[in-house]
Design an enzyme around this catalytic site. Structure first.
Site, PDB file in Angstrom:
ATOM      1  N   LYS A   1       0.549  -5.969   2.218  1.00 23.85           N
ATOM      2  CA  LYS A   1       0.652  -6.010   3.191  1.00 23.85           C
ATOM      3  C   LYS A   1      -0.096  -7.645   3.041  1.00 23.85           C
ATOM      4  O   LYS A   1      -1.694  -7.743   4.065  1.00 23.85           O
ATOM      5  CB  LYS A   1       0.963  -6.088   4.716  1.00 23.85           C
ATOM      6  CG  LYS A   1       1.768  -5.988   4.933  1.00 23.85           C
ATOM      7  CD  LYS A   1       2.589  -5.284   6.615  1.00 23.85           C
ATOM      8  CE  LYS A   1       3.526  -6.022   7.631  1.00 23.85           C
ATOM      9  NZ  LYS A   1       3.849  -4.962   8.630  1.00 23.85           N
TER      10      LYS A   1
ATOM     11  N   SER B   1       8.203  -4.490   9.401  1.00 26.03           N
ATOM     12  CA  SER B   1       8.222  -5.461   8.995  1.00 26.03           C
ATOM     13  C   SER B   1       7.628  -5.552   8.034  1.00 26.03           C
ATOM     14  O   SER B   1       7.421  -6.365   7.349  1.00 26.03           O
ATOM     15  CB  SER B   1       7.124  -6.085  10.116  1.00 26.03           C
ATOM     16  OG  SER B   1       6.403  -5.770  10.064  1.00 26.03           O
TER      17      SER B   1
ATOM     18  N   SER C   1       6.457  -0.254  12.105  1.00 26.32           N
ATOM     19  CA  SER C   1       6.866  -1.473  10.361  1.00 26.32           C
ATOM     20  C   SER C   1       6.553  -0.436   9.932  1.00 26.32           C
ATOM     21  O   SER C   1       6.441  -1.142   8.819  1.00 26.32           O
ATOM     22  CB  SER C   1       6.180  -2.966  11.036  1.00 26.32           C
ATOM     23  OG  SER C   1       6.860  -3.255  12.259  1.00 26.32           O
TER      24      SER C   1
END
Length: 513
Positions: free
Chosen positions: A85, A160, A184
């Site tokens: 990420k 997210s 998330s």
């Protein structure tokens, strides 16, 4: 290559790939190249990656192959590629946090999680898309455009961490890292039919993780199966002296629990406040079926009440913006990142440059939360808002403690609905925030949580997530329950849930065309 490994290497599990690599059936270069080829074929449609490091990934794969050929003892996931990420710093590779304000920034150091991945021999394929500074539930707040859900390219992959969930669901990586501030990791897993775990707060180092809300942020593993997630958790976890919140204790026995998948005699609590009104009918149906399967596997199920959970959403949206407004103050256009000079000002002051840069570099959602947080922390309002929220946070933690005196784990749907269409909630922040209503309590209390697929909702045929919560530092319970449920559901489906998405590649090809 033996018949037990999927001939399409991108469809194989991380555990199967690891076994094949260790036994010499396949090389890390072959596995990594197969995933790079898959990325080249489909990511233009999915937009899961912000940066792909083909050269670096193949170089790392070659090193693993050379070390293995030399007889070195390697870690259990050595040679299995991974996506990271874009909120984790990566030396020599861009880290943008999905924001224009960090566009082009190349960190001079690795996050501890990235250091651990490299040391364990996992080639890093690239950096995944995300809502800007991890603020969002759909990845639509990325400054570089949204990622898409491979089940339906017109729908969101969660947020997210929608980039990490969509790389898994589109078979562009067997493993991915995520971060979970209010859901998330778990909410994207729920809407894409993948698996994600938020470890106990402090169980995985936050050093090198660009902070959103420091008391809530937690890095964790994402994969397509419970065992794969456990194997990655074991690599990522552990004490880090560079993180003052890191727990100085061994990683819980998550891999052993995932392999055993035994829930005999386990007491499971269904949280009354995390269901019912506002939850899609198909979500409730799949959840109830999953609970019955756990009973069939030997668990005892009772209903548990956590009354303070109804205040979790409001509490979270005071604490998170407050911490975010403080953490994001460092993006001042003076030290690194975007610098914009105001129009019509011949010799602008530092304050004018800072204001122009933050205005141009931050998106609407980031600005909204900074304003909310600054207000909540302002003189005369601190006690009424931020201070009160911290008191409710204590009540939520007490509810967890009381519940875990009665049961071993708590369960609920992960998200109230399946994946919604891109744009449906973009102009309604409150509707967007409600996606995390079931996941937020775990972050406020610091307890671990997992989401795994519970099946497809009857009304739209999209994935539903099943959430498991455990006491702090008892992360292995997530994997025991998750593995037992996954085994029962896989038997019922006749294979992994993602195998039930026959139009996946066809839809990607249509979008790419």
């Amino acid at each position: 290559m033996t018949t037990d490994l999927n001939p399409d290497l991108t469809r194989a599990s991380a555990a199967d790939l690891a076994h094949a690599l260790a036994s010499g059936q396949v090389s890390s270069v072959e596995v990594t190249q197969a995933h790079l080829d898959r990325i080249a074929a489909v990511d233009a449609a999915v937009h899961a990656y912000l940066h792909v490091d083909a050269e670096g990934a193949l170089a790392a794969a070659r090193r693993v192959d050379e070390r293995r050929a030399g007889g070195e003892s390697l870690g259990p996931l050595a040679g299995v590629p991974i996506a990271v990420k874009d909120v984790m710093t990566t030396k020599g590779m861009p880290t943008t946090c999905g924001s224009r304000i960090l566009e082009g920034w190349i960190p001079p150091y690795d996050a501890t999680v990235v250091t651990k991945l490299r040391a364990a021999g996992l080639p890093i394929l690239g950096k995944t898309n995300m809502d800007e500074f991890a603020m969002g539930s759909s990845t639509e707040h990325s400054a570089y455009g949204p990622s898409r859900n491979p089940w339906d390219l017109e729908r969101i992959p969660g947020g997210s961490g929608g980039g990490s969930s969509s790389v898994l669901a589109s078979f562009q990586a067997p493993l991915a890292t995520g971060t979970d501030t209010g859901g998330s990791i778990r909410q994207p897993a729920a809407v894409t039919g993948t698996v994600g775990t938020k470890p106990t707060y402090g169980g995985v180092s936050r050093y090198g993780l660009v902070a959103l809300a420091s008391s809530l942020d937690q890095a964790g593993p994402c994969a397509r199966s419970v065992l794969d997630t456990a194997l990655l958790h074991a690599v990522m976890g552990g004490h880090d002296p560079r993180d003052s919140t890191s727990i100085d204790a061994p990683v819980p026995p998550v891999v052993e629990a995932a392999r055993a998948g035994d829930v005999t005699g386990l007491r499971i609590g269904v949280v009354r406040e995390l269901g019912g009104e506002g939850y899609q009918a198909g979500v409730r149906t799949r959840f109830e079926e999953s609970v019955r399967l756990l009973v069939d596997a030997g668990a005892e199920v009772v209903e548990v009440s956590c009354p303070s959970f109804v205040y979790a959403l409001a509490t979270y949206y005071l604490i998170l913006p407050s911490e975010a407004s403080s953490n994001l103050a460092k993006f001042d256009a003076m030290r690194y990142g975007l610098r914009v000079y105001p129009d019509g000002v011949e010799t602008p002051s530092a304050e004018q440059v800072m204001a122009a840069s933050r205005d141009a570099g931050f998106g609407d959602e980031v600005k909204r939360r900074i304003i909310l947080g600054t207000y909540a922390l302002s003189s005369g309002y601190y006690d009424a808002y931020y201070g009160s929220a911290q008191k409710v946070r204590t009540l939520i933690a007490q509810d967890f403690a009381a519940a875990f005196e009665q049961v071993d784990v708590l369960v609920s749907p992960t998200a109230p609905t399946t994946a919604f269409k891109l744009g449906d909630k973009l102009d309604d922040p409150m509707a967007m925030y409600l996606n995390d209503i079931a996941t937020i309590p775990a972050n406020l209390a610091g307890v671990p949580g997992m989401s795994l697929p519970a099946g497809l909702a009857d009304e739209d045929g999209l994935p539903v997530g099943f959430q498991i919560l455990a006491p702090a530092m008892r992360d292995e319970r997530l994997y025991a329950v998750g593995a037992a449920l996954e085994r029962a559901l896989t038997d019922r489906w006749g294979g992994p849930l993602l195998d039930r998405a026959p139009e996946l590649d066809a839809s990607l090809e249509r979008k790419d065309a």
